[in-house]
Motif scaffolding. Structure first.
Motif: not given
Length: 170
Positions: A111-121, A141-148, A164-167
């Motif tokens: 009944k419990e979970t923890f998850r983490a994901s890097p993300k590129v947009v 624009d390119v962004s790098f991040g993490i979602v948890a 975020q890296l803005k073009g």
């Protein structure tokens, strides 16, 4: 802060759904896919101007594996602006984004979970940025991040952050 308080204070009659203002590291399972949308209304004003933006992003994720997701976000935008008594409006396609994320950390318990994901947009300049009001930024624009996410029974918390890296645009 209100959303987090509601999630933790909700009674047993309420179930937790996917987050509205953040992304989720929870994947849809092997060969999973889906469609998600919402309406977002924003208003900005100053003494001599006012801008109202309504956006309907259509998000279409597709799982490549049980942990890897690719997707596209296609926003339809309606924008109304009033500057010094002159009104203008525009509607149409906004800037389309393509994303990829992969679950790198998954801790499951009963009944419990923890998850983490890097993300590129990658946001592409598909929205009209020449007319006023502009529907797009005119830049890639390119962004790098993490979602948890941490979810326990019916309550949980989602967090995401990005850089975020803005073009360059006109």
């Amino acid at each position: 802060i209100t959303a987090v308080i509601l999630v933790f204070c909700a009674g047993e009659g309420l179930a937790q759904g996917p987050p509205i203002h953040t992304d989720t590291p929870i994947t849809l399972g092997l060969e999973g896919r889906g469609v998600r949308t919402l309406a977002r209304i924003g208003r900005a004003s100053s003494p001599d101007s006012r801008v109202t933006t309504v956006a309907w992003p259509l998000a279409i994720p597709y799982n490549l594996t049980t942990k890897g997701v690719i997707g596209i976000v296609v926003p339809m935008v309606l924008k109304r602006a009033r500057t010094s008594g002159v009104e203008s409006s525009a509607s149409g396609l906004g800037d389309v984004s393509v994303f990829v994320k992969y679950v790198i950390l998954q801790i499951d318990r009963p009944k419990e979970t923890f998850r983490a994901s890097p993300k590129v947009v990658v946001k592409l300049p598909t929205g009209d940025h020449n007319d006023a009001p502009r529907l797009g930024s005119g830049s890639t624009d390119v962004s790098f991040g993490i979602v948890a996410a941490w979810i326990r029974r019916r309550r949980g918390m989602y967090v995401d952050g990005s850089y975020q890296l803005k073009g360059k645009a006109n």
